[in-house]
Design a protein around this motif. Structure first.
Motif, mmCIF file in Angstrom:
data_model
loop_
_atom_site.group_PDB
_atom_site.id
_atom_site.type_symbol
_atom_site.label_atom_id
_atom_site.label_comp_id
_atom_site.label_asym_id
_atom_site.label_seq_id
_atom_site.Cartn_x
_atom_site.Cartn_y
_atom_site.Cartn_z
ATOM 1 N N HIS A 43 0.837 -1.199 0.000
ATOM 2 C CA HIS A 43 0.000 0.000 0.000
ATOM 3 C C HIS A 43 0.874 1.253 0.000
ATOM 4 O O HIS A 43 1.981 1.256 0.550
ATOM 5 N N ASP A 44 0.356 2.312 -0.608
ATOM 6 C CA ASP A 44 1.065 3.579 -0.691
ATOM 7 C C ASP A 44 1.531 4.030 0.693
ATOM 8 O O ASP A 44 0.774 3.960 1.671
ATOM 9 N N GLU A 45 2.780 4.441 0.776
ATOM 10 C CA GLU A 45 3.442 4.962 1.981
ATOM 11 C C GLU A 45 3.700 3.894 3.041
ATOM 12 O O GLU A 45 4.140 4.211 4.145
ATOM 13 N N GLU A 46 3.477 2.632 2.716
ATOM 14 C CA GLU A 46 3.805 1.554 3.637
ATOM 15 C C GLU A 46 5.321 1.435 3.737
ATOM 16 O O GLU A 46 6.034 1.583 2.749
ATOM 17 N N MET A 47 5.831 1.191 4.934
ATOM 18 C CA MET A 47 7.261 0.987 5.130
ATOM 19 C C MET A 47 7.532 -0.516 5.145
ATOM 20 O O MET A 47 6.831 -1.278 5.803
ATOM 21 N N ILE A 48 8.557 -0.919 4.392
ATOM 22 C CA ILE A 48 8.956 -2.326 4.340
ATOM 23 C C ILE A 48 10.306 -2.450 5.026
ATOM 24 O O ILE A 48 11.249 -1.749 4.673
ATOM 25 N N ASP A 49 10.376 -3.338 5.987
ATOM 26 C CA ASP A 49 11.616 -3.570 6.725
ATOM 27 C C ASP A 49 12.474 -4.571 5.962
ATOM 28 O O ASP A 49 12.064 -5.707 5.733
ATOM 29 N N VAL A 55 12.364 0.790 3.476
ATOM 30 C CA VAL A 55 12.034 1.506 2.247
ATOM 31 C C VAL A 55 10.534 1.785 2.252
ATOM 32 O O VAL A 55 9.756 1.048 2.861
ATOM 33 N N MET A 56 10.158 2.878 1.596
ATOM 34 C CA MET A 56 8.753 3.243 1.542
ATOM 35 C C MET A 56 8.170 2.864 0.185
ATOM 36 O O MET A 56 8.787 3.096 -0.851
ATOM 37 N N VAL A 57 6.980 2.281 0.207
ATOM 38 C CA VAL A 57 6.248 1.949 -1.008
ATOM 39 C C VAL A 57 5.565 3.218 -1.498
ATOM 40 O O VAL A 57 4.922 3.928 -0.729
ATOM 41 N N ILE A 58 5.729 3.504 -2.785
ATOM 42 C CA ILE A 58 5.066 4.658 -3.392
ATOM 43 C C ILE A 58 4.209 4.127 -4.531
ATOM 44 O O ILE A 58 4.715 3.526 -5.471
ATOM 45 N N HIS A 59 2.899 4.323 -4.420
ATOM 46 C CA HIS A 59 1.981 3.845 -5.450
ATOM 47 C C HIS A 59 2.137 4.737 -6.687
ATOM 48 O O HIS A 59 1.918 5.939 -6.628
ATOM 49 N N THR A 60 2.554 4.144 -7.793
ATOM 50 C CA THR A 60 2.768 4.886 -9.034
ATOM 51 C C THR A 60 2.095 4.144 -10.188
ATOM 52 O O THR A 60 2.760 3.490 -10.990
ATOM 53 N N PRO A 61 0.773 4.218 -10.253
ATOM 54 C CA PRO A 61 0.080 3.479 -11.309
ATOM 55 C C PRO A 61 0.515 3.973 -12.683
ATOM 56 O O PRO A 61 0.485 5.160 -12.970
ATOM 57 N N HIS A 63 0.940 1.835 -16.639
ATOM 58 C CA HIS A 63 0.041 1.156 -17.566
ATOM 59 C C HIS A 63 -0.702 0.010 -16.899
ATOM 60 O O HIS A 63 -1.597 -0.567 -17.478
ATOM 61 N N LEU A 64 -0.351 -0.304 -15.666
ATOM 62 C CA LEU A 64 -1.088 -1.284 -14.867
ATOM 63 C C LEU A 64 -1.406 -0.653 -13.512
ATOM 64 O O LEU A 64 -0.572 0.033 -12.937
ATOM 65 N N PRO A 65 -2.587 -0.868 -12.970
ATOM 66 C CA PRO A 65 -2.985 -0.193 -11.734
ATOM 67 C C PRO A 65 -2.189 -0.582 -10.499
ATOM 68 O O PRO A 65 -2.159 0.152 -9.532
ATOM 69 N N GLY A 66 -1.517 -1.709 -10.492
ATOM 70 C CA GLY A 66 -0.809 -2.146 -9.296
ATOM 71 C C GLY A 66 0.642 -1.721 -9.220
ATOM 72 O O GLY A 66 1.372 -2.192 -8.360
ATOM 73 N N HIS A 67 1.087 -0.840 -10.095
ATOM 74 C CA HIS A 67 2.499 -0.453 -10.103
ATOM 75 C C HIS A 67 2.896 0.308 -8.849
ATOM 76 O O HIS A 67 2.152 1.139 -8.346
ATOM 77 N N HIS A 68 4.098 -0.016 -8.352
ATOM 78 C CA HIS A 68 4.678 0.648 -7.193
ATOM 79 C C HIS A 68 6.150 0.896 -7.462
ATOM 80 O O HIS A 68 6.750 0.248 -8.305
ATOM 81 N N GLN A 69 6.712 1.798 -6.739
ATOM 82 C CA GLN A 69 8.158 1.942 -6.705
ATOM 83 C C GLN A 69 8.566 1.985 -5.253
ATOM 84 O O GLN A 69 7.737 2.175 -4.371
ATOM 85 N N LEU A 70 9.837 1.751 -5.010
ATOM 86 C CA LEU A 70 10.340 1.787 -3.644
ATOM 87 C C LEU A 70 11.265 2.977 -3.495
ATOM 88 O O LEU A 70 12.127 3.208 -4.345
ATOM 89 N N ASP A 71 11.069 3.740 -2.448
ATOM 90 C CA ASP A 71 11.930 4.876 -2.147
ATOM 91 C C ASP A 71 13.150 4.338 -1.410
ATOM 92 O O ASP A 71 13.081 4.007 -0.223
#
Length: 109
Positions: A43-49, A55-61, A63-71
Protein backbone atom coordinates in the motif's frame (compact mmCIF):
# COMPACT_ATOMS: atom_id res chain seq x y z
CA UNK A 1 -5.91 -10.69 -4.86
CA UNK A 2 -6.29 -9.81 -8.54
CA UNK A 3 -3.47 -10.91 -10.82
CA UNK A 4 -2.33 -8.24 -13.28
CA UNK A 5 0.34 -8.95 -15.83
CA UNK A 6 1.49 -8.15 -19.34
CA UNK A 7 1.93 -10.90 -21.85
CA UNK A 8 5.39 -12.40 -22.16
CA UNK A 9 5.70 -10.96 -25.66
CA UNK A 10 4.99 -7.42 -24.38
CA UNK A 11 7.52 -7.79 -21.55
CA UNK A 12 10.20 -9.08 -23.96
CA UNK A 13 9.49 -6.26 -26.40
CA UNK A 14 9.82 -3.71 -23.59
CA UNK A 15 13.09 -5.28 -22.41
CA UNK A 16 14.75 -4.92 -25.80
CA UNK A 17 13.12 -1.74 -27.14
CA UNK A 18 16.15 0.33 -26.11
CA UNK A 19 19.86 -0.39 -25.93
CA UNK A 20 20.74 -2.00 -22.62
CA UNK A 21 23.84 -3.63 -21.14
CA UNK A 22 22.43 -7.08 -20.44
CA UNK A 23 24.89 -9.71 -19.21
CA UNK A 24 26.55 -11.51 -22.13
CA UNK A 25 24.73 -14.73 -21.18
CA UNK A 26 21.26 -13.11 -21.32
CA UNK A 27 19.05 -14.70 -23.97
CA UNK A 28 15.73 -12.99 -24.62
CA UNK A 29 14.27 -16.23 -26.01
CA UNK A 30 14.83 -17.94 -22.65
CA UNK A 31 13.43 -15.06 -20.56
CA UNK A 32 10.41 -15.98 -18.41
CA UNK A 33 8.08 -13.92 -16.28
CA UNK A 34 8.24 -14.75 -12.58
CA UNK A 35 5.09 -16.72 -11.79
CA UNK A 36 5.08 -16.85 -8.01
CA UNK A 37 2.08 -15.92 -5.92
CA UNK A 38 2.08 -12.67 -3.96
CA UNK A 39 1.79 -13.15 -0.23
CA UNK A 40 0.16 -9.76 0.40
CA UNK A 41 -0.69 -6.43 -1.20
CA UNK A 42 1.54 -3.39 -0.77
CA UNK A 43 0.00 0.00 0.00
CA UNK A 44 1.06 3.58 -0.69
CA UNK A 45 3.44 4.96 1.98
CA UNK A 46 3.80 1.55 3.64
CA UNK A 47 7.26 0.99 5.13
CA UNK A 48 8.96 -2.33 4.34
CA UNK A 49 11.62 -3.57 6.73
CA UNK A 50 14.59 -5.03 4.84
CA UNK A 51 16.60 -5.88 7.91
CA UNK A 52 18.92 -2.97 8.63
CA UNK A 53 17.01 -0.51 6.42
CA UNK A 54 13.47 0.45 5.59
CA UNK A 55 12.03 1.51 2.25
CA UNK A 56 8.75 3.24 1.54
CA UNK A 57 6.25 1.95 -1.01
CA UNK A 58 5.07 4.66 -3.39
CA UNK A 59 1.98 3.85 -5.45
CA UNK A 60 2.77 4.89 -9.03
CA UNK A 61 0.08 3.48 -11.31
CA UNK A 62 1.39 3.38 -14.85
CA UNK A 63 0.04 1.16 -17.57
CA UNK A 64 -1.09 -1.28 -14.87
CA UNK A 65 -2.99 -0.19 -11.73
CA UNK A 66 -0.81 -2.15 -9.30
CA UNK A 67 2.50 -0.45 -10.10
CA UNK A 68 4.68 0.65 -7.19
CA UNK A 69 8.16 1.94 -6.70
CA UNK A 70 10.34 1.79 -3.64
CA UNK A 71 11.93 4.88 -2.15
CA UNK A 72 15.48 3.61 -1.60
CA UNK A 73 18.25 5.83 -0.22
CA UNK A 74 20.64 6.94 -2.99
CA UNK A 75 23.71 5.72 -1.10
CA UNK A 76 22.60 2.10 -1.11
CA UNK A 77 21.76 2.27 -4.82
CA UNK A 78 25.32 3.42 -5.55
CA UNK A 79 26.71 0.57 -3.42
CA UNK A 80 24.54 -1.96 -5.25
CA UNK A 81 25.69 -0.59 -8.61
CA UNK A 82 29.32 -0.99 -7.50
CA UNK A 83 28.60 -4.53 -6.32
CA UNK A 84 27.04 -5.51 -9.64
CA UNK A 85 30.00 -3.95 -11.49
CA UNK A 86 32.45 -5.99 -9.41
CA UNK A 87 30.48 -9.18 -10.05
CA UNK A 88 30.37 -8.41 -13.77
CA UNK A 89 34.12 -7.76 -13.87
CA UNK A 90 34.69 -11.10 -12.11
CA UNK A 91 32.45 -12.90 -14.63
CA UNK A 92 29.93 -13.89 -11.95
CA UNK A 93 26.73 -12.39 -13.41
CA UNK A 94 25.51 -15.79 -14.49
CA UNK A 95 22.33 -17.37 -13.18
CA UNK A 96 23.02 -19.94 -10.49
CA UNK A 97 26.31 -18.43 -9.29
CA UNK A 98 24.99 -18.16 -5.74
CA UNK A 99 24.67 -15.53 -3.04
CA UNK A 100 27.21 -12.72 -2.73
CA UNK A 101 27.41 -10.88 0.59
CA UNK A 102 28.33 -7.18 0.50
CA UNK A 103 27.87 -6.44 4.20
CA UNK A 104 24.70 -4.34 4.19
CA UNK A 105 23.05 -6.35 1.39
CA UNK A 106 23.31 -9.57 -0.57
CA UNK A 107 22.93 -10.25 -4.27
CA UNK A 108 21.33 -13.57 -5.20
CA UNK A 109 22.13 -14.77 -8.72
Amino acid sequence: MRKISDSLQVVKRNLICETCDFPKEFEIDKYEIFSGNPTRALHDEEMIDLGNRQVMVIHTPGHLPGHHQLDIPVGIIEEIEKAFASLDKAGKLVQGQGVFDFGEFQIHI
